[in-house]
Write a protein that holds these residues in place. Structure first.
Motif, PDB file in Angstrom:
ATOM      1  N   GLY A 142       0.817  -1.206   0.000  1.00 31.51           N
ATOM      2  CA  GLY A 142       0.000   0.000   0.000  1.00 31.51           C
ATOM      3  C   GLY A 142       0.848   1.252   0.000  1.00 31.51           C
ATOM      4  N   VAL A 143       0.210   2.356  -0.387  1.00 32.09           N
ATOM      5  CA  VAL A 143       0.898   3.645  -0.452  1.00 32.09           C
ATOM      6  C   VAL A 143       0.259   4.617   0.539  1.00 32.09           C
ATOM      7  N   ILE A 144       1.100   5.280   1.290  1.00 36.60           N
ATOM      8  CA  ILE A 144       0.670   6.368   2.161  1.00 36.60           C
ATOM      9  C   ILE A 144       1.141   7.661   1.505  1.00 36.60           C
ATOM     10  N   ILE A 145       0.222   8.576   1.247  1.00 36.49           N
ATOM     11  CA  ILE A 145       0.569   9.819   0.549  1.00 36.49           C
ATOM     12  C   ILE A 145       0.446  11.000   1.506  1.00 36.49           C
ATOM     13  N   PRO A 146       1.590  11.548   1.964  1.00 37.70           N
ATOM     14  CA  PRO A 146       1.497  12.748   2.792  1.00 37.70           C
ATOM     15  C   PRO A 146       1.245  13.955   1.913  1.00 37.70           C
ATOM     16  N   MET A 147       0.379  14.839   2.356  1.00 38.51           N
ATOM     17  CA  MET A 147       0.183  16.071   1.597  1.00 38.51           C
ATOM     18  C   MET A 147      -0.137  17.266   2.477  1.00 38.51           C
ATOM     19  N   GLN A 148       0.288  18.426   1.984  1.00 35.01           N
ATOM     20  CA  GLN A 148      -0.013  19.672   2.665  1.00 35.01           C
ATOM     21  C   GLN A 148      -1.337  20.183   2.143  1.00 35.01           C
ATOM     22  N   CYS A 149      -2.129  20.767   3.017  1.00 38.11           N
ATOM     23  CA  CYS A 149      -3.429  21.288   2.595  1.00 38.11           C
ATOM     24  C   CYS A 149      -3.261  22.700   2.062  1.00 38.11           C
ATOM     25  N   GLU A 150      -2.672  22.815   0.878  1.00 39.70           N
ATOM     26  CA  GLU A 150      -2.460  24.118   0.271  1.00 39.70           C
ATOM     27  C   GLU A 150      -3.099  24.129  -1.117  1.00 39.70           C
ATOM     28  N   TYR A 151      -3.062  25.282  -1.739  1.00 37.51           N
ATOM     29  CA  TYR A 151      -3.807  25.458  -2.977  1.00 37.51           C
ATOM     30  C   TYR A 151      -3.405  24.449  -4.047  1.00 37.51           C
ATOM     31  N   TYR A 152      -2.120  24.151  -4.176  1.00 41.41           N
ATOM     32  CA  TYR A 152      -1.657  23.273  -5.249  1.00 41.41           C
ATOM     33  C   TYR A 152      -1.555  21.800  -4.830  1.00 41.41           C
ATOM     34  N   ALA A 153      -2.133  21.486  -3.675  1.00 39.70           N
ATOM     35  CA  ALA A 153      -1.972  20.130  -3.122  1.00 39.70           C
ATOM     36  C   ALA A 153      -2.421  19.046  -4.105  1.00 39.70           C
ATOM     37  N   LEU A 154      -3.542  19.297  -4.772  1.00 43.82           N
ATOM     38  CA  LEU A 154      -4.102  18.255  -5.633  1.00 43.82           C
ATOM     39  C   LEU A 154      -3.403  18.168  -6.980  1.00 43.82           C
ATOM     40  N   GLU A 155      -2.670  19.250  -7.313  1.00 46.32           N
ATOM     41  CA  GLU A 155      -1.939  19.246  -8.573  1.00 46.32           C
ATOM     42  C   GLU A 155      -0.794  18.233  -8.468  1.00 46.32           C
ATOM     43  N   GLY A 156      -0.672  17.369  -9.421  1.00 49.71           N
ATOM     44  CA  GLY A 156       0.386  16.368  -9.355  1.00 49.71           C
ATOM     45  C   GLY A 156      -0.091  15.070  -8.719  1.00 49.71           C
ATOM     46  N   LEU A 157      -1.174  15.169  -7.950  1.00 48.41           N
ATOM     47  CA  LEU A 157      -1.684  13.961  -7.306  1.00 48.41           C
ATOM     48  C   LEU A 157      -2.156  12.953  -8.359  1.00 48.41           C
ATOM     49  N   SER A 158      -2.703  13.467  -9.461  1.00 51.28           N
ATOM     50  CA  SER A 158      -3.193  12.556 -10.500  1.00 51.28           C
ATOM     51  C   SER A 158      -2.052  11.801 -11.179  1.00 51.28           C
ATOM     52  N   ASP A 159      -0.870  12.443 -11.293  1.00 47.12           N
ATOM     53  CA  ASP A 159       0.300  11.731 -11.846  1.00 47.12           C
ATOM     54  C   ASP A 159       0.669  10.556 -10.950  1.00 47.12           C
ATOM     55  N   LEU A 160       0.655  10.809  -9.659  1.00 49.26           N
ATOM     56  CA  LEU A 160       1.002   9.751  -8.705  1.00 49.26           C
ATOM     57  C   LEU A 160      -0.048   8.639  -8.747  1.00 49.26           C
ATOM     58  N   VAL A 161      -1.303   9.031  -8.761  1.00 51.24           N
ATOM     59  CA  VAL A 161      -2.388   8.034  -8.795  1.00 51.24           C
ATOM     60  C   VAL A 161      -2.294   7.199 -10.081  1.00 51.24           C
ATOM     61  N   LEU A 199     -10.506  17.389   0.332  1.00 48.11           N
ATOM     62  CA  LEU A 199      -9.885  16.060   0.300  1.00 48.11           C
ATOM     63  C   LEU A 199     -10.855  15.014   0.840  1.00 48.11           C
ATOM     64  N   GLU A 200     -11.512  15.345   1.960  1.00 49.56           N
ATOM     65  CA  GLU A 200     -12.456  14.398   2.562  1.00 49.56           C
ATOM     66  C   GLU A 200     -13.611  14.118   1.612  1.00 49.56           C
ATOM     67  N   GLU A 201     -14.042  15.179   0.919  1.00 46.78           N
ATOM     68  CA  GLU A 201     -15.160  15.043  -0.021  1.00 46.78           C
ATOM     69  C   GLU A 201     -14.783  14.111  -1.181  1.00 46.78           C
ATOM     70  N   HIS A 202     -13.582  14.333  -1.734  1.00 40.05           N
ATOM     71  CA  HIS A 202     -13.157  13.561  -2.906  1.00 40.05           C
ATOM     72  C   HIS A 202     -12.707  12.148  -2.564  1.00 40.05           C
ATOM     73  N   PHE A 203     -12.039  12.000  -1.448  1.00 40.47           N
ATOM     74  CA  PHE A 203     -11.373  10.719  -1.180  1.00 40.47           C
ATOM     75  C   PHE A 203     -11.986   9.933  -0.026  1.00 40.47           C
ATOM     76  N   GLY A 204     -12.982  10.498   0.639  1.00 41.19           N
ATOM     77  CA  GLY A 204     -13.726   9.778   1.673  1.00 41.19           C
ATOM     78  C   GLY A 204     -12.821   9.155   2.721  1.00 41.19           C
ATOM     79  N   ASP A 205     -13.017   7.856   2.966  1.00 43.03           N
ATOM     80  CA  ASP A 205     -12.250   7.221   4.050  1.00 43.03           C
ATOM     81  C   ASP A 205     -10.826   6.878   3.633  1.00 43.03           C
ATOM     82  N   LYS A 206     -10.425   7.331   2.424  1.00 44.17           N
ATOM     83  CA  LYS A 206      -9.000   7.226   2.057  1.00 44.17           C
ATOM     84  C   LYS A 206      -8.196   8.354   2.711  1.00 44.17           C
TER      85      LYS A 206
END
Ligand code: ADP
Ligand code: MG
Length: 257
Positions: A142-161, A199-206
């Protein structure tokens, strides 16, 4: 043995801080833990109190097949866990690995030989989607993804996913995203709270329940060669990582049932 990669191709998002503190916090709860440093910067190694300058053997030798885990691992002097350390040698591994067979599964094979030694293996990945990170993702459940809750947080996340999806399809059917860990969180910032809610809205219990606040004690600890949870256990950041270890142990137990 549960193997988790701590990954995010952005630098400075808290991968190493999460890796070192989760390893130490799991160890404090009696879990036999190995921390694998896959970043040539060797920050996890130093943050665990292991001198990256004086290594006879490191993760580099393990990946290119010159040594086994038994020869390369070292106990952390400040935490009750083992480290498979890294230093600049690892920067060259990237090029050498390209020439080798099973170049993505080198770490997986090295760990498989020691499946009984640990309850948890944490892999601190470098800030890229390179062959090194691929070795981490190939070896992990499994992968644990640390992220900062900032404006660009979601940018780049799709590349990783997308990378995780490709590894799942082609190399490692076991791989899944365990969760997103919100780190360096500032509860007084409106933006932090907005992004966190998104993040909670998009990824739920992830999204992990634990929120790691921005806390200077966590940033100070590495200069003493100590995990934050050992350096100042009472600090807010340390308390968060201790809670995160409990959350991880609970998740893993729920899988078994
Ligand atoms: P990465 O491994 O993703 O590059 P690091 O874990 O090295 O990120 O963190 C980047 C910087 O932020 C480091 O200086 C680290 O000490 C600091 N840092 C990480 N998490 C926190 C936190 N919760 N509070 C304060 N500083 C932090
Ligand atoms: Mg790092």
């Amino acid at each position: 043995m549960h193997i988790f990669a701590i990954a995010n191709q952005k630098g400075g998002v808290g991968k190493t801080t999460t890796s070192v503190n989760l390893a130490a916090a799991l160890a404090l709860q009696g879990q036999r833990t190995l921390l694998v440093d896959l970043d040539p910067q060797g920050n996890s190694t130093m943050g665990s109190g292991v001198d990256k300058g004086g290594l006879a053997c490191s993760v580099y030798q393990v990946l290119v097949g010159l040594a086994g885990l038994r020869d390369a691992r070292a106990p952390s002097p400040s935490g009750n866990f083992d480290v498979l350390p890294a230093n600049r040698d690892l920067a060259g591994a990237e090029i050498e690995l390209v020439e080798l067979d099973r170049r993505e599964s080198r770490l997986k094979e090295a760990l498989a030989a020691h499946a009984g030694d640990y309850d948890f293996v944490l892999i601190d990945c470098p800030p890229s989607l390179s062959l090194l990170t691929l070795n981490g993702l190939c070896a992990a459940h499994g992968v644990i993804i640390p992220m900062q809750c900032e404006y660009y947080a979601l940018e780049g996340l799709s590349d990783l996913v997308n990378t995780i999806k490709k590894v799942h399809a082609n190399l490692n059917r076991d791989l899944k995203i365990i969760g997103l860990l919100r780190v360096m969180f500032d509860p007084r910032s409106t933006l932090s709270n907005q992004v966190s809610a998104q993040l909670e809205e998009h990824f739920g219990d992830k999204v992990f329940k634990t929120l790691v606040p921005r806390n200077v004690r966590l940033a100070e600890a590495p200069s003493y060669g100590m995990p934050g949870v050992v350096f100042d256990k009472a600090a807010k950041g340390a308390q968060a990582y201790l809670a995160f270890a409990t959350e991880m142990i609970e998740r893993v137990q729920n899988w078994k049932e």
